[in-house]
Design a protein around this motif. Structure first.
Motif, PDB file in Angstrom:
ATOM      1  N   ALA A 137      48.318  44.656  29.389  1.00  0.00           N
ATOM      2  CA  ALA A 137      49.554  45.266  29.875  1.00  0.00           C
ATOM      3  C   ALA A 137      49.386  45.800  31.287  1.00  0.00           C
ATOM      4  O   ALA A 137      50.284  45.695  32.105  1.00  0.00           O
ATOM      5  CB  ALA A 137      49.980  46.389  28.941  1.00  0.00           C
ATOM      6  N   THR A 138      48.234  46.379  31.588  1.00  0.00           N
ATOM      7  CA  THR A 138      48.095  47.072  32.867  1.00  0.00           C
ATOM      8  C   THR A 138      47.040  46.463  33.771  1.00  0.00           C
ATOM      9  O   THR A 138      46.915  46.866  34.922  1.00  0.00           O
ATOM     10  CB  THR A 138      47.698  48.547  32.639  1.00  0.00           C
ATOM     11  N   ASN A 139      46.244  45.526  33.233  1.00  0.00           N
ATOM     12  CA  ASN A 139      45.156  44.955  34.015  1.00  0.00           C
ATOM     13  C   ASN A 139      44.117  45.979  34.433  1.00  0.00           C
ATOM     14  O   ASN A 139      43.413  45.793  35.408  1.00  0.00           O
ATOM     15  CB  ASN A 139      45.696  44.257  35.266  1.00  0.00           C
ATOM     16  N   GLN A 140      44.071  47.087  33.712  1.00  0.00           N
ATOM     17  CA  GLN A 140      43.031  48.078  33.974  1.00  0.00           C
ATOM     18  C   GLN A 140      41.951  47.878  32.910  1.00  0.00           C
ATOM     19  O   GLN A 140      42.223  47.417  31.820  1.00  0.00           O
ATOM     20  CB  GLN A 140      43.595  49.495  33.827  1.00  0.00           C
ATOM     21  N   LYS A 141      40.730  48.293  33.234  1.00  0.00           N
ATOM     22  CA  LYS A 141      39.660  48.239  32.237  1.00  0.00           C
ATOM     23  C   LYS A 141      40.031  49.145  31.055  1.00  0.00           C
ATOM     24  O   LYS A 141      40.487  50.274  31.258  1.00  0.00           O
ATOM     25  CB  LYS A 141      38.341  48.730  32.857  1.00  0.00           C
ATOM     26  N   VAL A 142      39.823  48.640  29.852  1.00  0.00           N
ATOM     27  CA  VAL A 142      40.147  49.412  28.654  1.00  0.00           C
ATOM     28  C   VAL A 142      39.369  50.727  28.644  1.00  0.00           C
ATOM     29  O   VAL A 142      39.898  51.783  28.310  1.00  0.00           O
ATOM     30  CB  VAL A 142      39.843  48.588  27.382  1.00  0.00           C
ATOM     31  N   LEU A 143      38.115  50.656  29.066  1.00  0.00           N
ATOM     32  CA  LEU A 143      37.266  51.849  29.082  1.00  0.00           C
ATOM     33  C   LEU A 143      37.843  52.916  30.013  1.00  0.00           C
ATOM     34  O   LEU A 143      37.855  54.104  29.688  1.00  0.00           O
ATOM     35  CB  LEU A 143      35.853  51.446  29.528  1.00  0.00           C
ATOM     36  N   THR A 144      38.338  52.475  31.170  1.00  0.00           N
ATOM     37  CA  THR A 144      38.918  53.414  32.141  1.00  0.00           C
ATOM     38  C   THR A 144      40.151  54.092  31.546  1.00  0.00           C
ATOM     39  O   THR A 144      40.307  55.313  31.648  1.00  0.00           O
ATOM     40  CB  THR A 144      39.346  52.650  33.413  1.00  0.00           C
ATOM     41  N   GLU A 145      41.023  53.295  30.933  1.00  0.00           N
ATOM     42  CA  GLU A 145      42.236  53.853  30.338  1.00  0.00           C
ATOM     43  C   GLU A 145      41.874  54.843  29.238  1.00  0.00           C
ATOM     44  O   GLU A 145      42.452  55.921  29.149  1.00  0.00           O
ATOM     45  CB  GLU A 145      43.096  52.732  29.741  1.00  0.00           C
ATOM     46  N   PHE A 146      40.926  54.443  28.422  1.00  0.00           N
ATOM     47  CA  PHE A 146      40.516  55.283  27.305  1.00  0.00           C
ATOM     48  C   PHE A 146      39.971  56.620  27.821  1.00  0.00           C
ATOM     49  O   PHE A 146      40.356  57.688  27.333  1.00  0.00           O
ATOM     50  CB  PHE A 146      39.438  54.554  26.487  1.00  0.00           C
ATOM     51  N   ALA A 147      39.122  56.533  28.841  1.00  0.00           N
ATOM     52  CA  ALA A 147      38.513  57.748  29.379  1.00  0.00           C
ATOM     53  C   ALA A 147      39.579  58.676  29.952  1.00  0.00           C
ATOM     54  O   ALA A 147      39.472  59.901  29.862  1.00  0.00           O
ATOM     55  CB  ALA A 147      37.496  57.386  30.453  1.00  0.00           C
TER      56      ALA A 147
ATOM     57  N   PRO B  68      55.291  52.558  32.394  1.00  0.00           N
ATOM     58  CA  PRO B  68      55.425  51.275  33.080  1.00  0.00           C
ATOM     59  C   PRO B  68      54.064  50.581  33.121  1.00  0.00           C
ATOM     60  O   PRO B  68      53.032  51.248  33.098  1.00  0.00           O
ATOM     61  CB  PRO B  68      55.857  51.670  34.483  1.00  0.00           C
ATOM     62  N   GLU B  69      54.088  49.251  33.186  1.00  0.00           N
ATOM     63  CA  GLU B  69      52.819  48.524  33.284  1.00  0.00           C
ATOM     64  C   GLU B  69      52.224  48.739  34.670  1.00  0.00           C
ATOM     65  O   GLU B  69      51.026  48.869  34.840  1.00  0.00           O
ATOM     66  CB  GLU B  69      53.064  47.037  32.999  1.00  0.00           C
ATOM     67  N   ASN B  70      53.104  48.748  35.664  1.00  0.00           N
ATOM     68  CA  ASN B  70      52.729  49.081  37.038  1.00  0.00           C
ATOM     69  C   ASN B  70      54.044  49.229  37.800  1.00  0.00           C
ATOM     70  O   ASN B  70      55.109  49.214  37.187  1.00  0.00           O
ATOM     71  CB  ASN B  70      51.836  47.997  37.659  1.00  0.00           C
ATOM     72  N   PHE B  71      53.992  49.359  39.116  1.00  0.00           N
ATOM     73  CA  PHE B  71      55.224  49.608  39.863  1.00  0.00           C
ATOM     74  C   PHE B  71      55.677  48.420  40.709  1.00  0.00           C
ATOM     75  O   PHE B  71      56.398  48.592  41.680  1.00  0.00           O
ATOM     76  CB  PHE B  71      55.068  50.860  40.730  1.00  0.00           C
ATOM     77  N   THR B  72      55.202  47.225  40.364  1.00  0.00           N
ATOM     78  CA  THR B  72      55.664  46.038  41.069  1.00  0.00           C
ATOM     79  C   THR B  72      56.507  45.206  40.112  1.00  0.00           C
ATOM     80  O   THR B  72      55.958  44.550  39.225  1.00  0.00           O
ATOM     81  CB  THR B  72      54.462  45.224  41.588  1.00  0.00           C
ATOM     82  N   PRO B  73      57.844  45.259  40.257  1.00  0.00           N
ATOM     83  CA  PRO B  73      58.705  44.604  39.275  1.00  0.00           C
ATOM     84  C   PRO B  73      58.401  43.119  39.109  1.00  0.00           C
ATOM     85  O   PRO B  73      58.530  42.589  38.010  1.00  0.00           O
ATOM     86  CB  PRO B  73      60.111  44.812  39.848  1.00  0.00           C
TER      87      PRO B  73
END
Lengths: 336, 533
Positions: A83-93, B36-41
């Motif tokens: 969903a966010t393209n962030q590392k899961v570990l980073t989000e979790f932390a 939001p997933e991010n801020f780029t629609p």
């Protein structure tokens, strides 16, 4: 002691593998997949669908996906959220401190109320006190979290206006960057007038909801441990010496009765984490529980798998520590 | 983490002073439904993400607030070539990007480079930002840009020319959609230089009425008014806060407690109580959608118009609206919803008349009992709260005219695929509008979409209809298009390719002190021009 530790660790490993397998399979049994969820009425061209699936590795056979995933985990990589393209570990932390704060508050409540309640019930065995306390404990234990939370919101927050409805702090009045991730501490660091009070205000209802089940369990456990201890010879001796009852119960008996209770407190970590998922959702508490729920609806496989694995690791880790502590407290266990 | 980060505290304190001053002023709090997933629609597909980015950005063209009509945005005017392929945009001068967000200070005004950057990122695989944040540009592909864009040129700093491979005048409306938001090329370079490309989509810089302040995942997004905004409609509050509250019950509670001024997506069950509350105001509008029941025109007996008409008459639509939509729906008679320009209100709805339906079936030579299948969707959609329940009601109605309907469903992805292949005799689906242009609905009944695998689920190909569809797509003139679309609605009404069920009605709820809010037909939320009493 060392051998005992090794034995416990060796038992933990299969638990982990089984857990990995179960989450991996269970998530894939839910209909729909991350690609399908993104697609609405419009549908999607077969080429683009194939491209997405390939990028996510969903075109591989499931056993291969599982092996890849195991390999990833061995490298300490919990994957990247779809969903966010962030590392899961980073989000979790980033989210875990909120969950920890809530869990700690709930547990504190459970211990502070549960131990006295159990002690009183045991000391006055069969009395009205005992019956009422144990009745309440059964009620609390069987209360569905969702309903209990909504009930409290309806009366305490809305009808009587004693607490805010949800969230961690009044967003309009206070604004500060998170430093530790613990709202109460951050509020104190911010030095803003009334911020700590407001954070505590927000914490109280969710803590009550989350702490209810552990409270019931601790109260019952304390009661039965107390009853057992109160029948022991040394307690009789203490009584015979003419010590006042509060000293007998409060000092002599309670100390030994606490051993099983400490264990139970440790084992409640699992209950707390499970309860946090619902509690956080009801109170819009931005922790890992709410994040997991949202990941389910998004079919965010990596976030879900990573999140479940991380939470389970914490639960298993704490249980291991509890076992070790118990082993230290109680020599009979290690040589068993 | 637990070190005492004095620098960050100092920054926080400074931000606080700034915000503290604003806290005395007006802050509007919106209880939104998720992070939001991010801020780029362009990277996203969910309304939640679009809502979060909307305060920050402008597009070349804008929808008039609360309508599907298109007005100039960052492009102050444009011309369309007679063949409907070449669009030349004159850009607005003197538009400022937000300054001071993420340490970025723009050195120049908005110009053609920003337009090129915003679209080329989605278009060209070798663009420096193409792969950042996952690089999936669904809408760019879905709205036909990936396929149809031939070239995009900068003629001078304030003129951009877009050429398509084929005529499509709906492009003007497409460019008012969220995915076409205009980003700052200079900000992109600034981040690339310091190796922080991924921040581009997390800390947004635009030219919009509000500028971004801070975001805490799952908790809150903060914006502040942009005093330098160019538009006629400005931010009327000093601060805007999105309080992320996924649970609808919690949103309602916060609304009552005054912890937010506006709550998204109220639960239908709570509406009666909300409407009675003197502290709240409830507004509603039919959404830009349609739920329909398609008859496969290529399978007997649905190749006969009389049979299709009979099936329309056999169903008690009013009961479905009442019992399944629970009032949050409006019976449909046209493919497009009434909030859309070109909607023809003169079209007569088909009345519920089981006796007449029976007659028509007999007249068409259909032997009863007739066995058909009736496909229903496995999921809830914005236009259809409970497809299975509707199917059951239809089944009961059909039994009255001697038709035995077998209910069929599949997993959502599979369901759509099989329907598009034309495996069904009859089945339900619907459509959510994207750009407010009638073409965005009518293409569903075009001949091109009637092929196996296409989205025309009635598999109905009507030459009269199709010619007009193509013509309207290539005609820049609004009046001509209006006439064509009205003729198409008449053709459909006469040939009954399917049964139009409903347009869902979208409710919004806010506190009484909120003024100036206009409900969008797109179900998007916009807070320019909104104030607090």
């Amino acid at each position: 002691m060392f051998r005992f530790l090794l034995r416990r660790l060796a038992l933990t490993l299969p638990t982990f593998v089984a857990l990995m397998f179960v989450t991996f399979v269970a998530i894939r049994l839910v209909p729909g997949d991350p690609v399908e969820v993104r697609v609405g009425e419009r549908g999607i061209s077969p080429e683009r669908l194939a491209m997405f699936r390939h990028e996510l590795g969903l075109d591989q056979p499931v056993w291969k996906q599982f092996l890849d995933y195991c390999g990833q985990l061995l490298h300490g990589d919990f994957g990247t959220s779809l969903a966010t393209n962030q590392k899961v570990l980073t989000e979790f932390a980033a989210l875990f401190p909120a969950t920890l704060e809530l869990a700690a508050a709930g547990m504190l409540l459970a211990v502070l109320l549960g131990i006295p309640a159990g002690t009183i019930a045991a000391a006055r065995r069969g009395s009205v006190y005992d019956q009422v306390l144990m009745g309440l404990s059964v009620t609390g234990y069987s209360m569905p979290i969702f309903w209990w939370g909504l009930l409290l919101i309806m009366f305490v927050a809305e009808r009587w206006g004693l607490t805010p409805v949800s969230g961690r702090i009044d967003l309009i009045q206070f604004y500060f960057e998170p430093v530790t991730g613990f709202m109460v501490i951050d509020a104190w660091l911010s030095g803003q007038e009334g911020a700590v009070k407001d954070a505590l205000h927000h914490l109280v209802l969710p803590a009550i909801v989350l702490g209810t089940i552990p409270l019931a369990v601790i109260a019952r456990m304390t009661r039965s441990a107390m009853l057992e201890v109160l029948g022991e010879d040394y307690v009789r001796t203490a009584r015979a010496k003419g010590l006042p009852p509060w000293r007998v119960v409060g000092l002599h008996a309670l100390r030994n009765a606490m051993i099983p209770v400490v264990t139970i407190v440790g084992l409640q970590v699992g209950t707390l984490m499970a309860g946090a998922v619902l509690t956080e959702t009801i109170f819009s508490w931005p922790g890992v529980g709410k994040w997991l729920i949202e990941s389910i609806s998004r079919r965010d496989y990596p976030a879900l798998q990573g999140g479940v694995m991380l939470i389970s690791s914490i639960v298993i880790g704490v249980n291991l520590l509890v076992d070790l502590a118990y082993g230290l407290l109680n020599p009979r266990i290690r040589h068993g | 983490m637990t070190r005492f980060p004095s620098v960050r505290l100092a920054v926080a304190a400074a931000a606080l002073l700034a915000f503290g001053a604003a806290a005395q002023a007006k802050t509007l709090v919106y209880c939104s439904e998720g992070s939001p997933e991010n801020f780029t629609p362009a990277l996203n597909t969910t309304g939640t993400s679009f809502d979060a980015a909307r305060p920050v950005y402008d597009k070349l063209t804008h929808f008039v607030r609360g309508s599907t009509e298109v007005q100039p945005g960052l492009a102050e005017s444009w011309t369309v070539s007679p063949d409907g392929r070449v669009f030349t945009f004159k850009l607005r001068k003197g538009v400022k990007f937000h300054s001071g967000v993420n340490g970025f200070k723009p050195t120049r005004d908005f110009n053609a480079d920003d337009v090129l950057f915003s679209f080329e990122r989605q278009w060209k695989a070798d663009h420096p930002y193409a792969k950042v944040s996952g690089g999936k540009y669904d809408y760019f592909a879905d709205m036909g840009l990936a396929q149809d864009l031939e070239s995009l040129e900068k003629l001078d700093p304030y003129t951009v020319r877009m050429t398509l491979k084929r005529a499509n005048v709906t492009m003007i409306a497409n460019l008012a959609m969220d995915f076409a938001a205009i980003h700052s090329a200079e900000y992109a370079d600034f981040l690339a230089k310091s190796n922080r490309k991924e921040q581009f989509d997390q800390v947004p810089v635009g030219t919009g009425p509000f500028s971004f302040v801070a975001y805490q995942k799952d908790a809150v997004i903060r914006y502040k008014a942009n005093p330098a905004y160019w538009g006629a409609e400005k931010a009327l509050v000093d601060g805007l806060v999105y309080a992320i509250t996924p649970d609808p019950t919690a949103r309602y509670s916060k609304l009552k407690a005054g912890e937010c001024h506006f709550a998204v997506a109220p639960r239908p069950a709570d509406l009666p109580e909300m409407q009675k509350d003197p502290k709240l105001q409830v507004i509603s509008k039919p959404g830009l959608n349609i739920a329909y029941w398609a008859f496969n025109n290529q399978k007997a007996p649905f190749d006969k118009k009389d049979v299709r008409l009979a099936f329309n008459m056999a169903i008690d639509k009013a009961a479905i609206i009442r019992d399944v939509y629970l009032g949050a729906g409006q019976a449909a008679k046209n493919l497009i919803p009434p909030t859309m320009w070109a909607y023809d209100d003169k079209i007569k709805p088909i009345a519920y008349d089981p006796a007449k339906a029976k007659e028509l079936l007999a007249k068409a030579g259909v032997k009863t009992p007739l066995e058909i299948d009736l496909w229903y969707m496995p999921v809830q959609r914005p236009y259809n709260p409970n497809s299975k329940r509707i199917a059951e009601m239809m089944q009961a109605d059909l039994a009255k005219i001697g038709v035995n309907a077998k209910l069929v469903t599949y997993e959502w992805g599979e369901y759509r695929k099989r329907m598009q292949q034309g495996e069904h005799m009859t089945g339900m689906l619907g459509w959510n509008g994207d750009n407010g242009d009638p073409d965005n609905f009518f293409f569903l009944h075009g001949c091109d979409a009637a092929r196996a695998g296409g989205q025309n689920l009635a598999k109905w190909c009507n030459k009269e209809f199709d010619e007009r569809l193509e013509k309207a797509r290539a005609t820049p003139d609004h009046k001509t298009r209006l006439k064509l679309y009205q003729e198409m609605q008449a053709i459909e009404a006469a040939d009954v390719p399917d049964m139009k069920l409903a347009h869902s009605v979208v409710y919004e709820v806010m506190r009484k002190e909120v003024t100036g809010y206009k409900q969008s037909p797109f179900f998007s939320h916009e807070f320019t021009g909104v104030s607090l009493k």
